[in-house]
Design an enzyme around this catalytic site. Structure first.
Site, mmCIF file in Angstrom:
data_model
loop_
_atom_site.group_PDB
_atom_site.id
_atom_site.type_symbol
_atom_site.label_atom_id
_atom_site.label_comp_id
_atom_site.label_asym_id
_atom_site.label_seq_id
_atom_site.Cartn_x
_atom_site.Cartn_y
_atom_site.Cartn_z
ATOM 1 N N ASN A 220 0.854 -1.196 0.000
ATOM 2 C CA ASN A 220 0.000 0.000 0.000
ATOM 3 C C ASN A 220 0.888 1.243 0.000
ATOM 4 O OD1 ASN A 220 0.561 0.870 2.816
ATOM 5 N ND2 ASN A 220 -0.303 -1.140 3.251
ATOM 6 N N ASP A 288 -4.227 -6.099 5.241
ATOM 7 C CA ASP A 288 -5.227 -6.920 5.930
ATOM 8 C C ASP A 288 -5.146 -8.385 5.506
ATOM 9 O OD1 ASP A 288 -6.391 -4.879 7.456
ATOM 10 O OD2 ASP A 288 -7.440 -4.129 5.673
ATOM 11 N N ASP A 317 -3.899 -9.178 13.277
ATOM 12 C CA ASP A 317 -4.096 -7.755 13.582
ATOM 13 C C ASP A 317 -3.197 -7.422 14.774
ATOM 14 O OD1 ASP A 317 -5.062 -5.267 14.647
ATOM 15 O OD2 ASP A 317 -6.798 -5.524 13.328
ATOM 16 N N LYS A 350 -13.793 1.739 15.661
ATOM 17 C CA LYS A 350 -12.536 0.980 15.558
ATOM 18 C C LYS A 350 -11.861 0.864 16.906
ATOM 19 C CE LYS A 350 -10.528 1.063 11.738
ATOM 20 N NZ LYS A 350 -9.948 1.539 10.503
HETATM 21 O O1 C5P Z 1 -8.329 -2.037 10.623
HETATM 22 P P1 C5P Z 1 -7.491 -0.898 10.178
HETATM 23 O O2 C5P Z 1 -6.370 -1.328 9.285
HETATM 24 O O3 C5P Z 1 -8.240 0.255 9.620
HETATM 25 O O4 C5P Z 1 -6.863 -0.363 11.544
HETATM 26 C C1 C5P Z 1 -5.846 0.579 11.577
HETATM 27 C C2 C5P Z 1 -5.049 0.421 12.849
HETATM 28 O O5 C5P Z 1 -4.826 -0.946 13.138
HETATM 29 C C3 C5P Z 1 -3.682 1.038 12.722
HETATM 30 O O6 C5P Z 1 -3.283 1.440 13.998
HETATM 31 C C4 C5P Z 1 -2.853 -0.143 12.228
HETATM 32 O O7 C5P Z 1 -1.482 0.024 12.547
HETATM 33 C C5 C5P Z 1 -3.469 -1.283 13.003
HETATM 34 N N1 C5P Z 1 -3.399 -2.585 12.322
HETATM 35 C C6 C5P Z 1 -2.568 -3.566 12.800
HETATM 36 N N2 C5P Z 1 -2.556 -4.809 12.213
HETATM 37 C C7 C5P Z 1 -3.350 -5.067 11.153
HETATM 38 C C8 C5P Z 1 -4.206 -4.082 10.647
HETATM 39 C C9 C5P Z 1 -4.201 -2.849 11.245
HETATM 40 O O8 C5P Z 1 -1.839 -3.311 13.758
HETATM 41 N N3 C5P Z 1 -3.314 -6.269 10.604
#
Ligand code: C5P
Length: 416
Positions: A220, A288, A317, A350
């Site tokens: 990304n 993701d 995550d 979130k």
């Molecule tokens: O779910 P999303 O990607 O929008 O969430 C963003 C937050 O979650 C950020 O703080 C990102 O660093 C963290 N994140 C993570 N591991 C993932 C996905 C997101 O630590 N696999």
């Protein structure tokens, strides 16, 4: 000249500033002014090439001291004079540090006054590199940089951006205030300027790369600028910082332990290895999903089967994992929420879903230019009312966030 601002760790410090040749030397007078505002004494050395871009008069007026130059001083100073000059300082700062000067430093060559001082000094040395992007990325420069880092030389910048030569990329000298911040981080031993002294912080930054086959990956647009700035600010505030970073073009922040990874699973493993931590800030844009089965060999289009279909598996995550630890959870876990619409509403949801203590929500819709840009408009979501900050540079967002963290840790707040 404004006297010391009191709180700056630079107050009363002696900086020997070596101004190399390059367009960035035009910023040297401003750098001198900023250092003097903070109470530092500055003595300047101007290289022969530096003369093309700034003048001894400008530097001597602002530093209120004599300026040393190659043109005269090598003949009218004794060798002892050079050695004293390099040792009377508390730090030697090279700004701009050209590729040529870095090469001379790395090789231990001393053909002129600046290089002689750098070889003779027994004091810490910080360089602020500035050069064309190709010169910066050239293996020879990167090799010299690695050698200099190995010798304990501190490095501020360079930044990425458009350059005087019309190209774009890393190689722009760090701004005077960023160099000042790096020096303050170095000298910031006073307890009041190091509110996070004794605390351990973990920061994730940058994108992850998820391999499809040995040559292709999914990624990304994260630049890592915000995460790296936060790691730098935490270190400047005295924390012991581990920065787990995906592939980025950002320079390593001064005084931070950087662990480089590529995939989300590697990022999680590196974060777990870095625990225990008092503070965890997840600023990385973690992919993701990863490709469920990475091909062992490069996928070929010649086999006539048409485009391959990829199936995906969910990545761990990291933010949710750290937030949900039943034992040894960091006292304060902060996540980021990059949203393109209903920013605050989505960020509040979130925060609940991930179980973190704070969320820094930012609008990354294309019009904002947040991705890859230098500025950020954020809203801090904690227990209280959402708090929207004015548009700030990513460095300023980092400073403010670290001030908030220091206040929280100082008030004994541990977690939600
Ligand atoms: O779910 P999303 O990607 O929008 O969430 C963003 C937050 O979650 C950020 O703080 C990102 O660093 C963290 N994140 C993570 N591991 C993932 C996905 C997101 O630590 N696999």
């Amino acid at each position: 000249m404004t006297p010391a601002t009191g709180a700056s760790p630079l107050a009363g410090r002696r900086v020997l500033l070596i101004v190399g040749g390059g367009i960035a030397a035009v910023k040297a007078p401003d750098l001198v002014r900023r250092l003097r505002e903070r109470g530092a004494a500055v003595r300047c050395v101007l290289t022969r090439a530096g003369h093309e871009f700034t003048t001894p008069l400008a530097l001597s007026s602002l530093s209120e001291d004599r300026v040393f130059t190659d043109l005269f001083d090598l003949t009218d100073e004794s060798e002892m004079g050079h050695i004293q000059l390099s040792r009377q300082a508390d730090i030697v700062l090279v700004a701009p540090a050209t590729a040529n000067l870095m090469g001379r430093m790395a090789a231990g060559l001393a053909p002129d006054l600046a290089a002689t001082l750098l070889l003779a000094t027994d004091k810490p040395v910080m360089i602020a590199p500035a050069m064309n992007v190709r010169m910066w990325l050239h293996p020879a420069t990167q090799r010299n940089l690695a050698l200099l880092r190995g010798d304990g030389v501190l490095v501020a910048g360079p930044n990425e951006g458009s350059m005087a030569c019309g190209e774009f990329g890393p190689g722009r000298m760090a701004e005077p205030l960023e160099i000042v911040a790096a020096l303050e981080a170095h000298f910031g031993a006073e307890p009041q300027s190091r509110p996070l002294q004794g605390l351990r912080a973990l920061v994730t930054s940058g994108p992850t790369h998820e391999p499809i086959d040995p040559v292709r990956y999914i990624a990304n647009r994260s630049s890592g600028k915000q995460g790296h700035a936060i790691a730098a600010s935490l270190a400047a505030a005295g924390a012991e910082v581990v920065l787990v970073s995906g592939p980025t073009a950002q320079p390593d922040p001064a005084g931070v332990q950087v662990v480089r990874i590529e995939t989300a699973r590697q990022m999680l493993a590196a974060c777990q290895a870095a625990l225990p931590a008092d503070i965890a800030i997840c600023a990385a844009a973690v992919a993701d999903w990863r490709v469920a089965t990475e091909a062992g060999e490069k996928l070929k289009k010649e086999n006539g089967a048409g485009p391959p279909s990829l199936s995906f598996a969910e990545n761990p995550d990291i933010l949710a994992t750290l937030s949900g630890m039943s034992q040894g959870r960091p006292g304060l876990v902060v996540g980021f929420a990059a949203e393109t619409e209903k920013v605050i509403e989505h960020a509040i949801a979130k925060r609940r879903r991930k179980g973190c203590d704070w969320i820094v929500a930012n609008d990354v819709s294309p019009a904002t230019g947040t991705f890859g840009g230098d500025n950020n408009s954020v809203t801090l979501i904690s227990d209280g009312e959402p708090e929207s900050w004015p548009p700030l540079s990513k460095a300023e967002v980092a400073t403010r966030l670290v001030q908030r963290i220091a206040a929280r840790m100082g008030s004994g707040g541990q977690g939600a």
